[in-house]
Design an enzyme around this catalytic site. Sequence first.
Site, short mmCIF file in Angstrom:
data_model
loop_
_atom_site.label_atom_id
_atom_site.label_comp_id
_atom_site.label_asym_id
_atom_site.label_seq_id
_atom_site.Cartn_x
_atom_site.Cartn_y
_atom_site.Cartn_z
N GLY A 180 0.82 -1.20 0.00
CA GLY A 180 0.00 0.00 0.00
C GLY A 180 0.85 1.24 0.00
O GLY A 180 2.07 1.19 0.21
N GLY A 219 0.33 4.93 1.69
CA GLY A 219 -0.49 5.86 2.45
C GLY A 219 0.11 7.24 2.41
O GLY A 219 1.05 7.49 1.65
N VAL A 277 4.02 1.30 2.04
CA VAL A 277 3.91 0.26 3.04
C VAL A 277 4.33 -1.08 2.43
O VAL A 277 3.88 -1.43 1.33
CB VAL A 277 2.46 0.16 3.56
CG1 VAL A 277 2.39 -0.80 4.73
CG2 VAL A 277 1.96 1.53 3.97
N LYS A 286 5.91 0.67 7.18
CA LYS A 286 5.73 1.88 6.39
C LYS A 286 7.03 2.67 6.37
O LYS A 286 7.55 3.06 7.41
CB LYS A 286 4.62 2.73 6.99
CG LYS A 286 4.33 3.98 6.21
CD LYS A 286 3.07 4.62 6.72
CE LYS A 286 2.73 5.85 5.91
NZ LYS A 286 1.50 6.47 6.36
N ASP A 317 -7.96 12.31 7.90
CA ASP A 317 -7.95 11.67 6.58
C ASP A 317 -8.71 10.35 6.64
O ASP A 317 -8.20 9.31 6.26
CB ASP A 317 -6.50 11.47 6.10
CG ASP A 317 -6.44 11.22 4.59
OD1 ASP A 317 -7.46 11.43 3.91
OD2 ASP A 317 -5.38 10.81 4.11
#
Length: 795
Positions: free
Chosen positions: A519, A521, A526, A540, A632
Amino acid sequence: MDISIFFLLLCLLQTLPQLANTFDSDTLGGTSLSIENRLVSANGEYSAGFFPVGDNAFCFAIWFNKSTNSTVVWMANRDDPVDGTGSKLSVLNEGKLILTNSVGITIWTTRTPALATSEATYLQLQLLNTGNLVLSNSKSVIIWQSFDSPTDTLLPQQALTMLSSLISKRSQDDYASGNYKLFFDNDNVLRLLFVGPTMTSLYWPDPWVTDPGKLPQRDPHNSSRHAILHDSGYFRSSDNFTFFATDFGVVTHRRLTLDSDGNLRSYSLKKMNRTWDWAVTWQVSSQPCRIHGICGPNSLCSADHVSGRRCSCLPGFKVKDHTDWSYGCEPEFSISCNRKDPSSFVQLDNVEYYGSDLTVYANITLPDCEDKCRNSCICKGFQYKFVVYNGYYFCYPKFQLVSGHHSPNFEGDFYLRVPKAGLSNNKSPDEASRLECSAKNSTQQRITYENKTVKLLLWFATAVGGVEVTCIVLVWLFLLRSSKHPNPAAKGYLLTNRFQRFTFDELRKATRGFKEVIGAGAGGIVYKGVLPNQRVAAIKRLNEANQGKAEFLAEVNTIGMLNHMYLIEMWGYCAEGKHKLLVYEYMEHGSLAENLNSNALDWEKRFEIAVGTAKGLAYLHEECLEWVLHCDVKPQNILLDADYQPKVADFGLSKLQSRSTIDRSNFSKMRGTRGYMAPEWIYNLPITSKVDVYSYGIVLLEMVTGKSPNGMHTLDNGETREHKRLVTLVRETIDFENAITMAWIEEIIDPMICGNYDKVKVELLVKVALQCVAENKDDRPTMNQVVEMLVSHEE
Ligand SMILES: *[C@@H]1O[C@H](CO)[C@@H](O)[C@H](O)[C@H]1NC(C)=O
Ligand SMILES: *[C@@H]1O[C@H](CO)[C@@H](O)[C@H](O)[C@H]1NC(C)=O
Ligand SMILES: *[C@@H]1O[C@H](CO)[C@@H](O)[C@H](O)[C@H]1NC(C)=O
Ligand SMILES: *[C@@H]1O[C@H](CO)[C@@H](O)[C@H](O)[C@H]1NC(C)=O
Ligand SMILES: *[C@@H]1O[C@H](CO)[C@@H](O)[C@H](O)[C@H]1NC(C)=O
Ligand SMILES: *[C@@H]1O[C@H](CO)[C@@H](O)[C@H](O)[C@H]1NC(C)=O
Ligand SMILES: *[C@@H]1O[C@H](CO)[C@@H](O)[C@H](O)[C@H]1NC(C)=O
């Protein structure tokens, strides 16, 4: 007993990195400049650093330090000052300068392409003797220089090009962008433009000459668009415009500045009575009232020996905005367009209004000219002028009255249209003129930050308060866990599990060299990894641009302190030089966004996710005393574990905040994601936990309808409209009154659910969602209330 001592120690340890946020030695020297430091050119004449522009408000600037008062020649963030505690300018390895405020938000950055890693060594930021701030690499190749992006001043050898322009200051002591601009126009001619709140207008070279080929001196054919002031005082522009300063040839310091009054002036440094000061050695206009926009519409500018110029309203008009003359004046009367109520005219001697002519009539008598104006509804008055060359009068009816000035040399009069009955209170136009023309009331306009010490104390109190609460939570947790794991090793387990510091090498091995991306972010990518203890983790890796070590540790602390069933758990971190990584628990089922797209969620799971997410956010807002906002909330940041239980993730954007309404200055850049952002971000309103409630409401609607607030519209008309549409769509379809059929549900529900849903729960979710997305933040429930509404129904 020894347990409490242990926790006391743990709490003290946690306090330390937070204090470092303010007193971090990393921010001194090295790769960043803080408020206390500055760069000085080798000759000692220029400084670069944080220049005070208000109470605890600073702009990163270059200033000249030899004159009595420092002269700012360049500014990075003139419209967006930062506060005095912890703001800094950093050099990033990729070859960028980045200015961050005290909470680590990027306020300004250079826009140069990122360097290849081979070039990105030995970057050097240097303030040259010319006043140019230069970022160069090991081969002395310039990556970025302040000379390429002037603000309101050109220094000798600094070129104005097709890519740059000068924008004036707002006023003498307000450094924000003002209304005047010097630039190369599309026809390659160097021009001055007024950009006002209601109009724009070119005023140099003389706008009466419309054919650029006929401009004296100007050559529209040279497209190189390049202008430069030489050390000698000779200025040359590629359109063939030149000037010589009055002290041409004398060796001195010079600058060319577009002043806040719209006049372009060249200055030289002169010794006056043993102090050094700037003297004007050339200017575009010796008639300040000829510069457009100075006093705004329906006003008059007149020369004044004391302040240079003065603004006043026309008779029968009043000032629109006492703090800003560029809004001009508005009439206190109205003229009906009824022929039976004809208007009369007030004569103003030697007054001229520029442009805005309805038409021109030659050789016409005054009564005829008056009639021409009366016959047009939009005629505001007319210019009546004798032209010796033709031997008769000209009449210019006008539809707006801008750039008006009074000058004894002007051979003509202006006739202002007023009601037939005349003006009710016949005060002289000079009455209002005592108001100075100095544009904005700068003390009012300037951004002030709260007092430094108060802020620090407040922050400290909050931090300590937070630590205390965390301690209580931790003690409670510890007792809970130790009752579950009665062996003595539990103590160590808790500590290492929750706050383990990893080395970069360990994490590189864990991720097999950062191979498997799971991912991306906010602020980083990540990766999936297996820790030395064989646990699967999400690691991350934060972008280097992200923040300094102190902020990073503060953030790690924030996340580490939070522990909740519906929040992602952080296991550790790594902070080694430029490497900053966070280690989280791994979530088998990825994000809610992926699952919504892949149709993996039935209605039952969706409802559970809605409740769990609400509980996680409520914990963030309420149980943590509201000092953490998420800012967020979106499906990408709600992760699902093996049982599809949600955990709110990505606190990269949340920061320690005071409990009350958050000072907007800490959020000078919008945060969040298009489609999910509350209206407060767009309308500049105070940011509170209700922004998360709004985003949560949008997520609920998305879960019910399966429609993304962004995906469905191709129209790109700004954010508000876009997500309002998903909200509007639902609002227009629902019909809570029709309790029996509830046919509306079929219309909005995600077709992937295929009719397998609990109508009562759909209705509940939609009701809650619509409350959450109320435009006014006070109409939205708190996250705790949301949880209550959802849970009470469950039972
Ligand atoms: C100007 O420079 C001198 C040293 O050269 C320094 O002491 C002084 O503080 C500077 N003033 C400003 C306003 O930067
Ligand atoms: C220097 O600054 C002070 C205070 O802002 C001002 O009163 C003074 O007129 C300035 N001097 C010059 C020469 O600009
Ligand atoms: C440029 O200016 C010079 C004198 O300043 C003049 O002789 C020359 O004709 C001008 N060139 C053009 C193209 O206008
Ligand atoms: C155009 O302007 C540039 C810069 O002033 C000058 O060097 C160049 O000679 C000019 N070109 C022509 C064709 O006049
Ligand atoms: C210098 O000082 C004298 C007397 O003190 C004064 O008359 C004069 O105006 C001053 N000049 C400047 C440029 O300030
Ligand atoms: C101006 O108008 C008057 C009256 O209509 C007329 O006699 C005169 O010839 C005109 N002058 C010119 C130059 O057209
Ligand atoms: C500017 O605004 C402040 C606060 O509103 C006021 O006290 C001050 O008198 C104003 N100054 C001027 C010159 O209008």
